[in-house]
Write an enzyme that holds these catalytic residues in place. Structure first.
Site, mmCIF file in Angstrom:
data_model
loop_
_atom_site.group_PDB
_atom_site.id
_atom_site.type_symbol
_atom_site.label_atom_id
_atom_site.label_comp_id
_atom_site.label_asym_id
_atom_site.label_seq_id
_atom_site.Cartn_x
_atom_site.Cartn_y
_atom_site.Cartn_z
ATOM 1 N N LYS A 72 0.835 -1.200 0.000
ATOM 2 C CA LYS A 72 0.000 0.000 0.000
ATOM 3 C C LYS A 72 0.870 1.251 0.000
ATOM 4 O O LYS A 72 1.798 1.373 0.800
ATOM 5 C CB LYS A 72 -0.903 0.008 1.243
ATOM 6 C CG LYS A 72 -1.872 1.171 1.272
ATOM 7 C CD LYS A 72 -2.762 1.101 2.484
ATOM 8 C CE LYS A 72 -2.146 1.748 3.695
ATOM 9 N NZ LYS A 72 -2.249 3.199 3.771
ATOM 10 N N THR A 132 -9.622 3.997 11.685
ATOM 11 C CA THR A 132 -9.318 3.164 12.853
ATOM 12 C C THR A 132 -8.664 3.959 13.984
ATOM 13 O O THR A 132 -8.494 3.458 15.086
ATOM 14 C CB THR A 132 -8.400 1.988 12.449
ATOM 15 O OG1 THR A 132 -7.420 2.475 11.542
ATOM 16 C CG2 THR A 132 -9.178 0.901 11.787
ATOM 17 N N ASP A 149 -3.660 4.512 -1.569
ATOM 18 C CA ASP A 149 -4.539 4.911 -0.459
ATOM 19 C C ASP A 149 -4.478 6.418 -0.256
ATOM 20 O O ASP A 149 -3.694 6.914 0.541
ATOM 21 C CB ASP A 149 -4.075 4.165 0.806
ATOM 22 C CG ASP A 149 -4.971 4.437 2.001
ATOM 23 O OD1 ASP A 149 -6.145 4.799 1.794
ATOM 24 O OD2 ASP A 149 -4.498 4.267 3.131
ATOM 25 N N LYS A 153 -7.561 8.177 0.096
ATOM 26 C CA LYS A 153 -8.795 8.505 0.833
ATOM 27 C C LYS A 153 -9.384 9.823 0.336
ATOM 28 O O LYS A 153 -9.530 10.792 1.084
ATOM 29 C CB LYS A 153 -8.526 8.595 2.339
ATOM 30 C CG LYS A 153 -7.935 7.345 2.948
ATOM 31 C CD LYS A 153 -7.844 7.449 4.459
ATOM 32 C CE LYS A 153 -7.230 6.237 5.097
ATOM 33 N NZ LYS A 153 -5.809 6.001 4.772
ATOM 34 N N ASP A 165 -13.602 15.289 -1.708
ATOM 35 C CA ASP A 165 -13.609 16.644 -2.271
ATOM 36 C C ASP A 165 -14.914 16.815 -3.030
ATOM 37 O O ASP A 165 -15.815 15.981 -2.898
ATOM 38 C CB ASP A 165 -12.374 16.810 -3.194
ATOM 39 C CG ASP A 165 -11.891 18.247 -3.266
ATOM 40 O OD1 ASP A 165 -12.740 19.143 -3.468
ATOM 41 O OD2 ASP A 165 -10.682 18.470 -3.106
ATOM 42 N N ARG A 185 3.410 -0.372 10.547
ATOM 43 C CA ARG A 185 4.528 -0.303 11.487
ATOM 44 C C ARG A 185 4.964 -1.622 12.100
ATOM 45 O O ARG A 185 6.179 -1.841 12.237
ATOM 46 C CB ARG A 185 4.207 0.759 12.563
ATOM 47 C CG ARG A 185 4.336 2.176 12.005
ATOM 48 C CD ARG A 185 3.642 3.212 12.858
ATOM 49 N NE ARG A 185 2.185 3.067 12.770
ATOM 50 C CZ ARG A 185 1.315 3.879 13.338
ATOM 51 N NH1 ARG A 185 1.752 4.898 14.046
ATOM 52 N NH2 ARG A 185 0.016 3.691 13.199
HETATM 53 O O1 C5P Z 1 1.281 1.293 10.868
HETATM 54 P P1 C5P Z 1 -0.147 0.825 10.837
HETATM 55 O O2 C5P Z 1 -0.290 -0.684 10.788
HETATM 56 O O3 C5P Z 1 -0.994 1.440 11.912
HETATM 57 O O4 C5P Z 1 -0.673 1.372 9.422
HETATM 58 C C1 C5P Z 1 -1.991 1.327 9.021
HETATM 59 C C2 C5P Z 1 -2.102 1.890 7.639
HETATM 60 O O5 C5P Z 1 -3.456 1.821 7.242
HETATM 61 C C3 C5P Z 1 -1.670 3.342 7.485
HETATM 62 O O6 C5P Z 1 -1.023 3.462 6.226
HETATM 63 C C4 C5P Z 1 -2.973 4.129 7.486
HETATM 64 O O7 C5P Z 1 -2.914 5.265 6.663
HETATM 65 C C5 C5P Z 1 -3.945 3.105 6.896
HETATM 66 N N1 C5P Z 1 -5.349 3.247 7.284
HETATM 67 C C6 C5P Z 1 -5.776 3.279 8.596
HETATM 68 N N2 C5P Z 1 -7.109 3.432 8.899
HETATM 69 C C7 C5P Z 1 -8.002 3.492 7.929
HETATM 70 C C8 C5P Z 1 -7.579 3.432 6.588
HETATM 71 C C9 C5P Z 1 -6.234 3.286 6.310
HETATM 72 O O8 C5P Z 1 -4.964 3.162 9.509
HETATM 73 N N3 C5P Z 1 -9.287 3.570 8.217
#
Ligand code: C5P
Length: 233
Positions: free
Chosen positions: A33, A119, A60, A62, A65, A210
């Protein structure tokens, strides 16, 4: 049937120097992603590199607009080679329909995912922006908007997967970030479960950043998340 490794999108929220070595150090990962952090640093080159390596690319951004701006941006971005693409479902059905039409025109194989409630949000974050329904109800409401507008899947936390599956069955893809094993720090995520629990709750795909990209050995971290989910791979 997809293997468990093929059901993880590794979120490449890293800088330009780490991008290629990181992808090369993750031979078992097939889905990646790219969001603003990396795209702003290296632009379309990141997508081209991943495609050359035979990887699937989730763009991604999101989008949220006015309809014309969303559709134009979506068309140009999808044409770069996206296999998956996100819009905010809060943009509403008319806005999303325009994006769906545009992507079907420019890259029909690209799957369009609607982001429900982030999230990193919980009910008090929602209340602060004037939404007093529960997180779960808001996710279902937004998912309904998405299905009416023609999205292929919904992005939600793993905690909403069961009610989403109950309501929409197999008609949608369910993609979930917010993945953390019980022992891992949640970072800025608020609604988390492990990869295994997300699969049990009905996830089609998980997005994990992460816990993999900041690990000392990303491939080992990736494989241990797959193994923890009881893959038998
Ligand atoms: O590092 P981590 O596992 O928290 O990364 C989650 C990824 O998912 C990030 O790139 C974040 O932008 C993306 N994301 C998210 N919540 C959402 C949609 C996408 O955390 N609802």
């Amino acid at each position: 049937m997809k293997t468990l490794s093929e059901r993880i999108f590794v979120a490449l929220d890293v800088d330009e120097n780490r991008f290629e070595p990181l992808v090369k150090s993750l031979p078992s990962a097939t889905h990646f992603k790219i969001g603003f952090p990396l795209f702003l640093r290296i632009g379309p080159r990141g997508i081209e590199t991943l495609k050359r390596m035979g990887k699937k690319v989730f763009l991604d951004f999101k989008l949220f607009d006015i309809p014309n701006t969303m559709a134009e941006a979506a068309g140009s971005l999808a044409a770069l080679g996206a296999d998956f693409f996100t819009v905010h479902l809060s943009a509403g059905p008319d806005h999303i329909k325009r994006v769906v039409e545009k992507i079907k025109e420019t890259r029909p194989e690209c799957r369009i995912l609607g982001v429900s409630v982030l999230t990193s949000f919980n009910s008090s974050n929602l209340e602060r922006i004037g939404i007093t329904t529960s997180v779960a109800d808001q996710v279902l409401k937004l998912a309904q908007i998405g299905t009416e507008a023609g999205v292929d899947g919904i992005v939600s936390s793993p905690l909403e997967l069961k009610p989403l599956r109950q309501r929409f069955g197999d008609s949608l893809l369910y993609v979930t970030p917010g993945i953390r094993s019980a022992s891992a720090p949640p970072d800025d995520q608020k609604r988390t479960l492990s990869f295994r629990e997300a699969l049990e709750n009905g996830a089609s795909y998980a997005v994990i950043g992460r816990p993999i990209v900041q690990a000392e050995d990303p491939e080992r971290a990736f494989l241990s998340i797959v193994a923890e989910a009881g893959s038998g791979e």
